[in-house]
Design a protein around this motif. Structure first.
Motif, short mmCIF file in Angstrom:
data_model
loop_
_atom_site.label_atom_id
_atom_site.label_comp_id
_atom_site.label_asym_id
_atom_site.label_seq_id
_atom_site.Cartn_x
_atom_site.Cartn_y
_atom_site.Cartn_z
N PRO A 59 0.44 -1.39 0.05
CA PRO A 59 0.25 -0.44 -0.25
C PRO A 59 0.75 1.32 0.08
O PRO A 59 2.24 1.38 0.25
N VAL A 60 0.68 2.37 -0.06
CA VAL A 60 1.19 3.70 -0.59
C VAL A 60 2.19 3.98 0.52
O VAL A 60 2.99 4.23 -0.39
N ARG A 61 1.79 4.12 1.78
CA ARG A 61 2.85 4.67 2.72
C ARG A 61 4.27 3.61 2.42
O ARG A 61 5.18 3.97 2.28
N ALA A 62 3.85 2.16 2.96
CA ALA A 62 4.87 1.01 3.12
C ALA A 62 5.63 1.63 1.34
O ALA A 62 7.27 1.18 1.69
N LYS A 63 4.98 1.40 0.59
CA LYS A 63 5.43 1.29 -0.51
C LYS A 63 6.66 2.79 -0.69
O LYS A 63 8.01 2.21 -1.26
N ALA A 64 6.32 3.87 -0.49
CA ALA A 64 7.00 4.75 -0.74
C ALA A 64 7.64 4.84 0.31
O ALA A 64 9.33 4.97 0.13
N ALA A 65 7.59 4.35 1.70
CA ALA A 65 9.47 4.19 2.51
C ALA A 65 9.96 2.70 1.90
O ALA A 65 11.41 2.82 2.40
N LEU A 66 9.44 2.17 1.33
CA LEU A 66 10.39 0.86 1.01
C LEU A 66 11.13 1.95 -0.04
O LEU A 66 12.66 1.04 -0.27
N MET A 67 11.17 2.32 -1.18
CA MET A 67 11.59 2.87 -1.88
C MET A 67 12.80 3.39 -1.65
O MET A 67 13.76 3.81 -2.46
N ALA A 68 12.08 5.06 -0.57
CA ALA A 68 13.76 5.28 0.10
C ALA A 68 14.31 4.51 0.28
O ALA A 68 15.58 4.82 0.51
N LEU A 69 14.23 3.77 1.25
CA LEU A 69 15.63 2.46 1.35
C LEU A 69 16.07 1.92 0.16
O LEU A 69 16.99 1.80 0.44
N GLN A 70 15.26 1.16 -0.39
CA GLN A 70 15.81 0.62 -1.91
C GLN A 70 17.53 1.59 -2.23
O GLN A 70 17.51 1.17 -2.86
N GLY A 89 22.35 2.58 -4.12
CA GLY A 89 23.27 3.97 -4.48
C GLY A 89 22.34 5.68 -4.44
O GLY A 89 23.43 5.75 -4.95
N ASP A 90 21.25 5.34 -3.97
CA ASP A 90 21.12 7.10 -4.50
C ASP A 90 21.27 7.15 -5.89
O ASP A 90 21.50 8.54 -5.78
N GLY A 91 21.44 6.46 -6.76
CA GLY A 91 21.16 7.07 -8.16
C GLY A 91 22.57 6.87 -9.02
O GLY A 91 22.99 7.15 -9.87
N ASP A 92 23.64 6.48 -7.80
CA ASP A 92 24.94 6.35 -7.91
C ASP A 92 25.31 5.41 -7.86
O ASP A 92 25.66 4.13 -7.49
N PRO A 93 25.81 4.74 -9.58
CA PRO A 93 26.45 3.45 -9.56
C PRO A 93 27.03 2.80 -8.89
O PRO A 93 27.46 2.01 -7.87
#
Lengths: 322, 65
Positions: free
Chosen positions: A156-167, A172-176
């Motif tokens: 669901p919405v909140r857990a999805k946003a939080a998992l994406m922040a963690l992932q 690498g926060d966009g840096d390979p």
């Protein structure tokens, strides 16, 4: 990566079948826990990066999916039986209220009395033991965070946003250059080990394969999304302090450099991730889907339990060699 | 804020834990040194026992409450 070496009748059948899709004949029973574990690991790998000498269509071959389902059922049954038998398991009717999930996770982690490989590395391990541990750990760390990435669309919405922040941080926060599995690969090279994906699957102990299979089954099944997120939370909650001990042990043995930098990164990153995982992912998932609360704890217990079994077996092997 | 469906504060105090800070670009520590932030969320130590101040390293968990 190439197909792994068979460890019994079932994995021999499976590897032959993956290399030559035209083969007929049904799968034999597994000879052993080891045979079962490498077979399931191989079948799961078809959904990650696959094998250069296997047919990519095998991932969705109905007969192989049938074999995979039987192996997964046996594994899940074993993991659930361990959870029911654990003194930390609540009575079956007493799943925690959603608001109590983060605290229940903390209590589970606090009650974990499994042996610590990081303690051993910090104080006593010799160089060969540390290199052996890194080879074992590479089975997971070279695909670090990949199993939980499968869970994103199932939340669901909140857990999805939080998992994406963690992932995002794990990747690498966009840096390979900062992708965690890439940092581990650089670390392996720096200590003279092979760094290609799947390099040491051949050496993986049965306990290690089971530990990896548990993470993969949770990630790959939507039904087990709660267990996947509980597993992730327990993993992150038991990472910061042990990672610091790994840094101290690696430096003690003169293995500082990129490998200790990998663990060093986890001291800081996982001190953040554990809160994201326990509160923003598991806490909100339990609020939005209350039937997942018990599953979250099952997943967390399993993470601690398979690590304890892996650690106990590694330490016993080293003790015998003395 | 009524135009938002969910609370999503920039600063979260974790009970017996660190302060989570979202979207910061830099943090000044107790000695006045400024640290660049390169993550979406950071955890700032509140127990002052971390080995890598100003960041949390989980040490608070082994301090008796």
């Amino acid at each position: 990566m190439r197909l792994p070496k068979p460890r019994g009748g079932l994995s021999e059948w499976l590897v032959a079948r993956l290399a030559e899709p035209g083969l007929t004949g049904s799968a034999p029973d597994a000879d052993s826990w080891d045979d079962e574990s490498i077979s399931l690991w191989t079948l799961h790998e078809l959904s990650f990066r696959g094998f250069e000498d296997a047919d990519d269509r095998a991932e969705w071959d109905p007969e192989l999916l049938g074999v995979r389902r039987d192996l997964e059922e046996a594994l899940e049954e074993r993991l659930r039986a361990r959870w029911s038998a654990s003194p930390t398991s609540p009575a079956s009717s007493a799943a925690p209220a959603a608001a109590d999930v983060p605290t229940a996770l903390e209590d589970l982690v606090a009650a974990d009395d499994g042996p610590s490989l990081a303690d051993h590395v910090r104080r006593r391990a010799d160089r060969d033991q540390v290199l052996e541990l890194l080879r074992q750990r590479s089975v997971y760390h070279l695909k670090e965070s990949d199993p939980s990435a499968f869970v994103v669309p199932r939340l669901p919405v909140r857990a999805k946003a939080a998992l994406m922040a963690l992932q995002f941080d794990e990747y690498g926060d966009g840096d390979p250059n900062r992708l965690h599995s890439h940092l581990f690969a650089r670390g392996l090279e720096a200590v003279g080990l092979r760094a290609e994906y799947g390099a040491y699957v051949e050496d993986a102990t049965t306990e290690n394969l089971e530990m990896n299979n548990a993470g993969s089954i949770f990630g790959l099944h939507r039904r087990l999304r709660g267990a996947a997120m509980g597993h992730l939370a327990a993993f992150e909650m038991t990472s910061s302090l042990p990672s610091r001990k790994m840094v101290q042990g690696l430096e003690r043995l003169g293995l500082d450099g990129p490998m200790s930098a990998y663990y060093d990164e986890h001291v800081e990153a996982d001190a953040i991730h554990e809160h994201l995982a326990a509160r923003d992912i598991c806490g909100t998932l339990a609020e939005d889907e209350p039937d997942q609360a018990a599953e979250i704890l099952f997943g967390a217990f399993t993470c601690l339990d398979v690590e304890a079994r892996f650690a106990t077996a590694m330490l016993a092997t080293w003790e015998e060699q003395r | 804020m009524k135009d938002r469906d969910f609370d999503h504060p920039d600063v979260v105090l974790v009970p017996h834990g660190p302060m989570l800070l979202r979207g910061a670009e830099s943090v000044q520590d107790l000695e006045g040194r400024v640290h660049t932030v390169d993550r979406p969320v950071v955890a700032l130590c509140r127990c002052e026992k971390s080995s890598r101040l100003p960041w949390c390293d989980g040490t608070h968990k082994v301090i008796p409450r």
